[in-house]
Design an enzyme around this catalytic site. Structure first.
Site, PDB file in Angstrom:
ATOM      1  NE  ARG A   1      -7.603   3.465   9.461  1.00 46.75           N
ATOM      2  CZ  ARG A   1      -8.064   4.678   9.232  1.00 46.75           C
ATOM      3  NH1 ARG A   1      -9.348   4.966   9.406  1.00 46.75           N
ATOM      4  NH2 ARG A   1      -7.248   5.635   8.829  1.00 46.75           N
TER       5      ARG A   1
ATOM      6  CG  MET B   1      -2.011   0.750   1.374  1.00 51.44           C
ATOM      7  SD  MET B   1      -3.189   0.003   2.576  1.00 51.44           S
ATOM      8  CE  MET B   1      -2.916   1.024   4.003  1.00 51.44           C
TER       9      MET B   1
ATOM     10  CE1 TYR C   1       0.597  -1.033  12.193  1.00 55.27           C
ATOM     11  CE2 TYR C   1       2.823  -1.071  11.337  1.00 55.27           C
ATOM     12  CZ  TYR C   1       1.782  -1.701  11.965  1.00 55.27           C
ATOM     13  OH  TYR C   1       1.926  -2.993  12.371  1.00 55.27           O
ATOM     14  CD  GLU C   2      -2.299   0.259   7.577  1.00 60.84           C
ATOM     15  OE1 GLU C   2      -3.006   1.008   6.882  1.00 60.84           O
ATOM     16  OE2 GLU C   2      -1.389  -0.434   7.100  1.00 60.84           O
ATOM     17  N   GLY C   3      -3.271   5.026  10.003  1.00 63.93           N
ATOM     18  CA  GLY C   3      -4.046   6.086  10.650  1.00 63.93           C
ATOM     19  C   GLY C   3      -3.710   6.095  12.120  1.00 63.93           C
TER      20      GLY C   3
END
Lengths: 594, 594
Positions: B291, B163, B436-438
């Site tokens: 997430r 990603m 990470y991932e927001g």
């Protein structure tokens, strides 16, 4: 790349405006000459040394670590030279008595120095870290011969000292230690045993290393009542090498610049310090000094972490902030310092760092008062306050050292997770301070069982009377609300102590269970007290430097609104445990049948 | 030395006794054949793979790290071979659709698999970690040609996926990204730009790597509405090497076995995925799957950390415990598991791990329901629940991954700080998942602003109706008190949402300020809900295996007594912020003049 700026202005605010240190010290004959100028001068020089000499070696120490080879330990590049500068400048002597070659300056300035050293280089700071404790222990318990032979060398920094307590099977429980000391008949002892986790047990910084070692005499009782304290130097007075050897160093999560040594004593020559079998009492003089110092480590780490997170948050542009619509770049993105979530992270760090500094320095002054006040009653009272707050500061500030460094890392985002940024080293370094010098769980038991319940809460009440007195000064006006919150907190804290004492009669495990919560409650009593005093000082100083003082008031407001509410959680847990206890449940609330 | 035992019995308790997963899945035609036996079999095999193949490589990966040389990345010894075993066993295909070569098993089993992989080896798990998200994204948005060419390779595990989002100036704010995509006129695009922090951007595990890349088309608007998604493989269909190169890997605090790559795209050939300028919508399919997976990482890490702390606490003898006077060794010292302070550490971990597992698996089942339930209304409702709980689980469980690993380290004491013990790696590894991932701050805003306030709280109310319904079942009997606490919590949560919504009209910054608190409040609604259900299941199952079920009830009791009270702190902070806001203060509560 991180930076470190000694927070001299904040320190002056604390020492001069909040704590009125010069006036307090004036009541102590030994410190009659310590005025504001001298304090500023010492802080300034300590800051320069920390920032210019120690800080540049911080990442170096982490990367290079220590090298062990055949019993010798090589410290990271630059470490030994920094130590030479440190002792040449007289820093080891700072708070030592003039009769032993010390500068005779107050302990509170030692707190400042320790904070700055830890802000700059926690790993390096471990080497001189135990020297002051060893000094205090020897000065109080050492024979005339030992004092004569070792005190000045330690005060001058020519020799460094260690604290040899832990053994593989004896960590928190020193009563389990097995090292033995056989009397040689000539006043000397032959010490044998294995010690682990000895900070600075071996290194290349000083020509000699003075080990303070716990061991058992042949006629010793089992447990902690059979432990004696000995001094055993690496090199004996006659120039012979003592039978003390480093058998290895640990590979650790952090403070990699500090040599954590396994030590083997093979009939090493040592001398008794203090009375036989009373070693723990003597060691605790050293330990208590060390605990305050570890609190300063947590504080120092949290300060550097916060400084850098704060600076980064003003540089890094990401997203439009709802809070402050005018973007700094006139367009797409605001500095992340304008985002509410980042503000929460930064303000929480700041409230703990600045509040923790006030409480630590207040305790440093209390230590000076305990040692040097002209009035014996004042000395005794101050001693009680220091003994009460030492475990609180050790646990709260080391927890915040780790949490604050982690919060700072979060502000850096993905960049914070990268080694080159440097903040992750602070997280790793900070973690150990929650464990050593008595784990934070031990501190909680020390506070609640030994310092609070043992005297029926008298010492706590005496200290809370000071807290209440501050609150009583602010019945009206803009600080009435936080003052009321502080008074209510003191009230609830005392009520909780009464309830715990009462329940403990039937449920002796209960105080142990709620000790961690009570420690943090007590810590918040101290932090809220200090923030109320800071808010008052900021209001009074408003005319000079309004922006600086507005920031102090804003942080005080943040502390009361967003940090202090932790006590709601803590009291709820305490009450739940009290109720379970009253219901007869939870004599052992750990699942038994698992 | 650590160990890892797959918690199969606990997983069965959650899936079968608490969540009744087989019955829930029976309502979904696609999973008609997924019965208890099949679920147990999959869990058992996943556990064996994690424990036998991945776990022994965990410390290896940390020590060896990845090697970068001239654009190539060598993964740690054993990693590539473990991946071959993983794909040979069909694990990448687990929850993929049969028409693409998948096994067509439910998402909830994927949660189990992800938890176990992370328990065993977080760093290794990063490589296959994004494959399922890439699969879901391509299956939904890819053209027929792309699906044909790439889906089966990803499902079989022959190729891995990445990603590619972050750029040096664009982290949390993807609207700032600058990578460009020029149409070549033949349906292909030439992608140029620099990406950082790309997990598995380059490695030696698979013959090809499928990059999903965000970039801007020439006619794109500024900001996040001008971003498109592209697929760009390392090797093109004609066998040519694409102009995508790894320019370096990061030296990180943890997950050192995972290659975190800087990637350079120099006019690389790619194909559009989904519509032009709608790249974020397509990417969010991948991101949401990721997430939930990151939540499982936090859970998995917390589980292994707890297991080992628990085992150590039963071995290590230190001090007499007040709680349980009978010393195990008949004498001097008790296992530290009998000391109240250690019990607090262990029980807090356990309450979060087991509670978090229940809520994560419940959400996995809701995801299955959202995708596969026969009734469209049920699908829509379940989709709402998943979108609500995804940010909650991501933030709460990653925070607990880090906090739990740190609590486990504390149980190990000084030994925990030593690298060889292994627990400090878990602390370092766990830390990244909060970022990470927001970042967890982004999750809080996602929850409160986008998932709760945006629909006037309807989705939250709908979910809380389920929570209340459970509480309503326990009006009498031994669970009445926790049921009442749960109902009251749901009530207070809704009241807080109403108050925030009202205040937000005048103070748009307010919701951002209290978003982190509201996320944890919502998480506790979920955890308290699950612990009430677990307590009921434990009572009902009591007759079989009383010891096991007693432990579940004890942990439920501990959660309500000592963990849930965090909501008292959270609500107090929320109320204080509401009051400040009402007073007109704190439009920007960060000190301005500093």
């Amino acid at each position: 790349m991180l930076s470190y700026t000694p927070p001299l202005k904040d320190m002056r605010f604390v020492l001069e405006q909040v704590l009125d240190a010069p006036r307090m010290l004036a009541a102590m004959p030994a410190y009659a000459e310590v005025d504001t100028d001298l304090m500023r001068q010492v802080c300034g020089e300590a800051g320069r040394f920390a920032a210019d000499v120690l800080f540049p070696l911080n990442a170096v120490g982490d990367r290079a670590g220590c090298r062990y080879e055949q019993g010798e330990v090589r410290t990271p590049p630059g470490f030994a030279d920094a130590y030479r500068q440190y002792s040449a400048a007289g820093w080891p002597a700072l708070a030592c008595a003039p009769e032993h070659g010390g500068q005779g300056l107050p302990q509170v300035l030692n707190c400042v120095l320790q904070e700055m050293i830890s802000s700059a280089n926690h790993g390096w700071g471990m080497y001189p870290g135990l020297a002051h404790g060893a000094y205090a222990c020897l000065a109080q318990y050492g024979s005339a011969e030992l004092r004569e032979r070792y005190l000045e060398k330690i005060v001058s920094g020519e020799w460094l000292a260690t604290m040899c307590l832990t053994e593989p099977q004896a960590g928190s429980d020193l009563g389990l230690l097995r090292s033995r000391a056989e009397p040689a008949g000539d006043g000397r002892y032959a010490i044998s045993g294995a010690k682990i986790f000895i900070s600075g047990g071996e290194h290349d910084m000083t020509a000699n290393i003075v080990h303070l070692v716990l061991a058992r005499l042949p006629d010793a009782a089992a447990g902690s009542k059979g432990i004696s304290l000995f001094l055993a130097p690496k090199w004996l007075p006659d120039g012979a090498r003592n039978a003390i050897h480093c058998t290895g160093i640990e590979h650790k999560m952090g403070i990699r610049g500090s040599a954590t040594c396994s030590m083997q004593f093979d009939g090493a020559t040592g001398w008794l310090v203090g009375e036989p079998h009373r070693g723990l009492a003597a060691m605790f003089v050293m330990m208590n000094a060390a605990r305050l110092q570890v609190a300063a480590q947590g504080l120092g780490i949290a300060e550097t972490a916060w400084q850098n997170a704060e600076a980064y948050a003003h540089e890094r542009l990401q997203g439009k902030a709802a809070a402050c619509p005018a973007g700094q770049d006139g367009g797409r993105a605001d500095p992340i310092a304008r985002h509410a979530a980042v503000q929460r992270l930064l303000m929480t760090q700041r409230a703990y760092v600045e509040g923790g500094r006030m409480l630590a320095y207040w305790t440093g002054l209390a230590l000076d008062c305990a040692e040097q006040h002209a009035d014996p009653a004042m000395r005794e009272q101050a001693h009680g306050h220091v003994s009460l707050l030492t475990p609180v500061l050790k646990a709260m500030l080391t927890e915040q050292g780790f949490a604050g460094a982690s919060q700072a890392l979060q502000v850096f985002g993905g960049h914070g997770y990268i080694a080159e940024t440097g903040i992750e080293q602070y997280v790793r370094d900070a973690r150990v301070a929650m464990i050593y010098e008595g784990s934070n769980e031990i501190q909680a038991v020390d506070l609640l069982l030994r310092k609070v319940l043992a005297d029926g809460g008298a010492r706590l009440d005496d200290w809370l009377a000071l807290v209440r007195a501050t609150a009583a000064l602010e019945r009206d006006g803009e600080l009435a609300a936080p003052a009321q919150a502080l008074a209510a907190l003191a009230e609830r804290t005392q009520a909780a102590v009464r309830a715990i004492a009462q329940a403990a009669a039937a449920q002796p495990a209960l105080p142990y269970r709620v000790a961690p919560d009570m420690l943090r409650v007590t810590g918040h009593c101290g932090l809220a007290w200090m923030w109320l005093r800071a808010a008052r000082a900021a209001i009074d100083g408003q005319a000079q430097d309004p922006a600086f003082h507005d920031a102090k008031r804003a942080t005080a407001g943040y502390y009361f609104a967003c940090v202090l509410p932790e006590v709601e959680q803590l009291f709820a847990v305490i009450n739940n445990c009290l109720q379970q206890s009253a219901g007869g449940a939870g004599a052992c609330f750990y699942p038994q049948g698992d």
